[in-house]
Design a protein around this motif. Sequence first.
Motif, mmCIF file in Angstrom:
data_model
loop_
_atom_site.group_PDB
_atom_site.id
_atom_site.type_symbol
_atom_site.label_atom_id
_atom_site.label_comp_id
_atom_site.label_asym_id
_atom_site.label_seq_id
_atom_site.Cartn_x
_atom_site.Cartn_y
_atom_site.Cartn_z
ATOM 1 N N MET A 4 0.820 -1.205 -0.149
ATOM 2 C CA MET A 4 0.058 0.037 -0.005
ATOM 3 C C MET A 4 0.962 1.130 -0.063
ATOM 4 S SD MET A 4 -3.150 0.847 0.144
ATOM 5 C CE MET A 4 -4.281 2.437 0.099
ATOM 6 N N VAL A 5 1.922 1.358 0.874
ATOM 7 C CA VAL A 5 2.874 2.381 0.866
ATOM 8 C C VAL A 5 3.525 2.756 -0.489
ATOM 9 C CG1 VAL A 5 4.969 3.174 1.707
ATOM 10 C CG2 VAL A 5 3.392 2.280 3.444
ATOM 11 N N LEU A 6 3.965 1.539 -1.093
ATOM 12 C CA LEU A 6 4.713 1.579 -2.412
ATOM 13 C C LEU A 6 3.670 2.077 -3.534
ATOM 14 C CD1 LEU A 6 6.648 -1.568 -2.489
ATOM 15 C CD2 LEU A 6 7.560 0.704 -2.307
ATOM 16 N N PHE A 7 2.292 1.744 -3.370
ATOM 17 C CA PHE A 7 1.310 2.176 -4.414
ATOM 18 C C PHE A 7 0.897 3.583 -4.321
ATOM 19 C CE2 PHE A 7 -3.257 2.763 -5.306
ATOM 20 C CZ PHE A 7 -3.331 2.580 -6.646
ATOM 21 N N VAL A 8 0.788 3.994 -3.209
ATOM 22 C CA VAL A 8 0.340 5.441 -2.730
ATOM 23 C C VAL A 8 1.441 6.263 -3.192
ATOM 24 C CG1 VAL A 8 -0.204 7.151 -0.982
ATOM 25 C CG2 VAL A 8 -1.427 4.795 -1.028
ATOM 26 N N MET A 66 12.048 2.722 -0.199
ATOM 27 C CA MET A 66 12.959 1.883 -0.009
ATOM 28 C C MET A 66 13.012 0.716 1.035
ATOM 29 S SD MET A 66 16.354 3.943 -1.195
ATOM 30 C CE MET A 66 16.622 4.972 -2.944
ATOM 31 N N LEU A 67 12.558 1.327 2.250
ATOM 32 C CA LEU A 67 12.434 0.718 3.432
ATOM 33 C C LEU A 67 11.329 -0.583 3.242
ATOM 34 C CD1 LEU A 67 13.110 0.164 6.450
ATOM 35 C CD2 LEU A 67 11.325 1.946 6.824
ATOM 36 N N ASN A 106 6.285 -1.385 10.295
ATOM 37 C CA ASN A 106 6.754 -0.151 9.639
ATOM 38 C C ASN A 106 5.883 0.708 8.898
ATOM 39 O OD1 ASN A 106 9.454 -0.587 11.045
ATOM 40 N ND2 ASN A 106 10.250 -1.313 9.020
ATOM 41 N N PRO A 107 5.063 0.184 8.128
ATOM 42 C CA PRO A 107 4.137 0.978 7.094
ATOM 43 C C PRO A 107 2.884 1.577 8.229
ATOM 44 C CG PRO A 107 3.775 -1.401 6.769
ATOM 45 C CD PRO A 107 5.089 -1.324 7.486
ATOM 46 N N LYS A 141 -2.924 10.660 2.307
ATOM 47 C CA LYS A 141 -3.038 10.068 0.967
ATOM 48 C C LYS A 141 -3.380 8.498 0.726
ATOM 49 C CE LYS A 141 -1.387 13.765 -1.457
ATOM 50 N NZ LYS A 141 -2.511 14.549 -2.310
ATOM 51 N N MET A 142 -3.068 8.020 2.171
ATOM 52 C CA MET A 142 -3.276 6.576 2.329
ATOM 53 C C MET A 142 -4.774 6.530 2.331
ATOM 54 S SD MET A 142 -0.305 4.708 4.158
ATOM 55 C CE MET A 142 -0.777 3.166 4.115
#
Length: 339
Positions: free
Chosen positions: A73-77, A94-95, A317-318, A331-332
């Motif tokens: 979800m983090v990468l997508f947003v 990256m994390l 972490n996310p 944004k999420m």
Amino acid sequence: MRRFRLSAEQDFGTLSISEPDRRINHLMAAFNLSRPGPSTFILAGISGLEASHVWISIPFSMFYIIGLLGNFMVLFVVGKEQTLHKPMYLLISMLALTDMATSTSVMPKALCIFWFNLKGITVGGCLTQMFFLHAVSVMQSAILVAMAFDRYIAICKPLRYATIVTNARIAKLGLLGLIRAVLFILPLPLLLSRLPFCASNVIHHTYCEHMAIAKMSCGDITVNKMYGLVVAFVVLGQDLLLVAFSYSLITRAVLRISSKKAHQKAFNTCTAHICVMLMSCTFFLFSTITHRFSQGIVPHVHIILGNLHFLIPPMLNPIIYGVKTKELRDKMSKYTCRR
């Protein structure tokens, strides 16, 4: 009989019956070292809790799935929103990638052990898993150092932040971290591949870890031990010192500010990174200490801690960055709370 005795003495004259037993032991050891090693290893799972593997797999699989979904979800947003194409969010991406790689390098095989009792793994597959596992960990450590550098520039030199910390520079730091991880970890499987594995081929763990493999060898593993300690203390220890140094400079700069509101705002920008650092370091230290100094510790304790080290941080972490970073959180929520 006399002729047989004479021929026997001629044939075996170099091994008189008066020679010490250590000569025989030496020959036997040489024979053992010349034997080919096993073609496969057996990952035993969680020793002592084999009957509970299915039940243990339930929380492990939940942690793994939640971690994958959160990081995806983090990468997508971040990829979807142009306003998030900034250095800080590039580091968070990256994390997220390293978190997904870390848990994925461990959990699929562990779940195969828990669910289907598929414990076999080739020697090459074991060394490959070990390489990716440790390389990603070193890469993740470099990313956390880059995050500390980013926070230092943002707080101590805010007017120069846009010129010092750019997307291109962060990408270069990420590439350097990847090269460093490969250069430092590649010798580990090379050193292990030269060892004779003539002892038991059973690894009492759910994944292939450097020292767990080395301890199965009947050869000299002094070099492996020393190099493992060098990687642990020089690479990861150096990264911890750099993070601590960055935060000491941040603390000194913040304390010079007279406004309490400015204090709070400055520390709030570092909260997420500090939480991630503390969590990662805590699990890493517990896992390392229990593995290297396991005398008197029940075997399944350090096995479970080792698995949680690769599951809990990627899962949390996310969540930490989603809660503590307002722009990312907004944004999420735009995608998760749509009507």
